[in-house]
Design a protein around this motif. Structure first.
Motif, PDB file in Angstrom:
ATOM      1  N   LYS A 116      12.804   6.318 -18.709  1.00 55.21           N
ATOM      2  CA  LYS A 116      12.499   7.285 -19.755  1.00 55.21           C
ATOM      3  C   LYS A 116      11.834   8.516 -19.156  1.00 55.21           C
ATOM      4  N   ASP A 117      10.923   8.270 -18.224  1.00 54.15           N
ATOM      5  CA  ASP A 117      10.226   9.361 -17.537  1.00 54.15           C
ATOM      6  C   ASP A 117      10.213   9.068 -16.040  1.00 54.15           C
ATOM      7  N   GLY A 118      10.011  10.106 -15.247  1.00 57.12           N
ATOM      8  CA  GLY A 118       9.970   9.926 -13.800  1.00 57.12           C
ATOM      9  C   GLY A 118      11.280  10.331 -13.159  1.00 57.12           C
ATOM     10  N   LEU A 119      11.607   9.702 -12.021  1.00 55.15           N
ATOM     11  CA  LEU A 119      12.815  10.054 -11.285  1.00 55.15           C
ATOM     12  C   LEU A 119      13.887   8.984 -11.434  1.00 55.15           C
ATOM     13  N   CYS A 120      15.104   9.427 -11.675  1.00 53.52           N
ATOM     14  CA  CYS A 120      16.254   8.519 -11.712  1.00 53.52           C
ATOM     15  C   CYS A 120      17.041   8.727 -10.419  1.00 53.52           C
TER      16      CYS A 120
END
Length: 395
Positions: free
Chosen positions: A128-132
């Protein structure tokens, strides 16, 4: 007389790095265009607006430069350990020709965001948040690219404060890692196809030039700026408005392509416009970039100018940046020598629009140079989404 309506094809117009192009999901293309061949090429030519004898691509999505006459086709990956297959087509502006021989490093930054937003990535892998982390299979050159795409509240983050010279507005930073970039991907050949770090390249009408010819990121021919009468601080008009200079660079490219084993005869160069690239290097100098911003010699390691599709690039191709970083990491190449020589794991070079830093680590193993990865930061943004319209008989 009854006329058939145009065909609408789902598409997204995206900027990636200092390039932009039209992105498609493979499954959204008309069925005859879902496989390589004449139908696909004809469709992409019509989408971009080529061939255009006026050189303007008015009747298509292209922007009349090598940086904007680009197309991308993406699909869920069929390669183990990868998320998405990325196929890049460099469309000629004035000829009916799509070059599939190389990658676009700049648009590589837009592949991850497009794949996430268009359901090509397993939702379980998308935070949902951060790095993919998106593992990309670059189908043209059979290489792995890893993109770190920022996410915010379940959506790709596009806005931010990361500034990239050659792009007017800031955006979110995307780190792009090119894995094993210094292998041509076709026959496992050497980084240096001639077997030498610096070669003597005989070019009729030009002379014998010192050249570093390397397969890393994209096949690239590096020459010294002063050997051809340049300082290394030139901007686009100094080269692109000089027909004699453009002809000289194309001759260098053609003879270099033969020496690199990419073509058998110089006449074949016209059908391989995207590769190899030609670049000229010089020690760091202070100059004024195309935006009017001063680039100080003390802030860069060297100056590099590169040509793409027969014209001086307005900034630097992403794949050529990989070649620059790789060559800079190997002591004795022309790029390394222009940067001051010695061992280095990163280099910052000046280009027409400003400067760019790229990292690469090189090791000499059993007499062969090996580079495991090259890393740089880019940004990407959706410019328009919806459908492109083409005449019913476009393919």
């Amino acid at each position: 007389m009854t006329h058939k309506p145009q065909i609408k094809i789902p598409a997204t117009y995206m900027r990636g790095g200092t390039s932009k192009g039209t992105f498609f999901k493979l499954t959204d293309l008309p069925e005859p265009c879902q496989v390589p061949g004449q139908a696909r090429d004809k469709l992409l030519l019509r989408v971009v607006g080529s061939p255009d004898p006026y050189g303007a691509q008015i009747d298509g999505m292209g922007g009349a430069t090598s940086s904007t006459s680009k197309t991308v086709i993406l699909s869920k990956s069929e390669q183990p350990g990868h998320d998405v297959d990325y196929l890049f087509g460099q469309v000629s502006i004035d000829k009916a020709f799509v070059d599939w021989s190389g990658n676009c490093g700049n648009l590589s930054a837009a592949v991850g965001p497009f794949a996430i937003s268009n359901g090509l990535i397993d939702p379980a892998r998308v935070p949902k948040d951060g790095l993919c982390e998106v593992r990309i299979w670059q189908a043209n050159i059979k290489k792995t690219i890893i993109a770190q795409v920022p996410m915010s509240n379940g959506e790709v983050q596009e806005t931010g404060d990361f500034e990239l010279d050659g792009v007017t507005f800031p955006a979110a930073e995307i780190q792009v890692e090119f894995v094993d970039p210094a292998d041509d991907g076709e026959d496992g050949g050497s980084i240096f196809p001639t077997g030498k770090l610096v070669d003597d390249l005989a070019v009729p009408g030009v002379g014998t030039l010192k050249a570093t010819m390397i397969n890393a990121g994209i096949p690239t021919i590096f020459i010294n700026a002063d050997a051809i009468g340049y300082s290394g601080t030139e901007l686009r008009d100094a080269i692109n408005n000089d027909a004699k200079a453009l002809a000289m660079f194309e001759t260098i490219r053609a003879y270099g392509a033969v020496r690199m084993g990419l073509i058998q005869d110089i006449a074949e160069a016209a059908q391989r416009q995207h590769t190899p690239k030609v670049a000229f290097v010089a020690p760091a100098k202070t100059y004024t970039s195309s935006s009017g911003k001063a680039v100080e010699a003390g802030d860069i390691d060297l100056c590099v100018r590169a040509l793409s599709m027969g014209k001086l690039h307005h900034a630097m191709m992403g794949t050529a940046a990989v070649a620059i970083g790789t060559a800079a990491a190997i002591p004795g190449t022309l790029v390394n020598l222009a940067a001051g020589g010695g061992d280095r794991e990163a280099v910052r070079f000046g280009h027409p629009s400003g400067s760019l830093k790229v990292g690469a680590e090189a090791k000499l193993i059993d007499g062969e140079w090996v580079v495991k990865k090259a890393i740089m930061s880019r940004s990407a943004r959706v410019l328009m989404s919806g459908a492109v319209h083409v005449p019913w008989d476009a393919f």
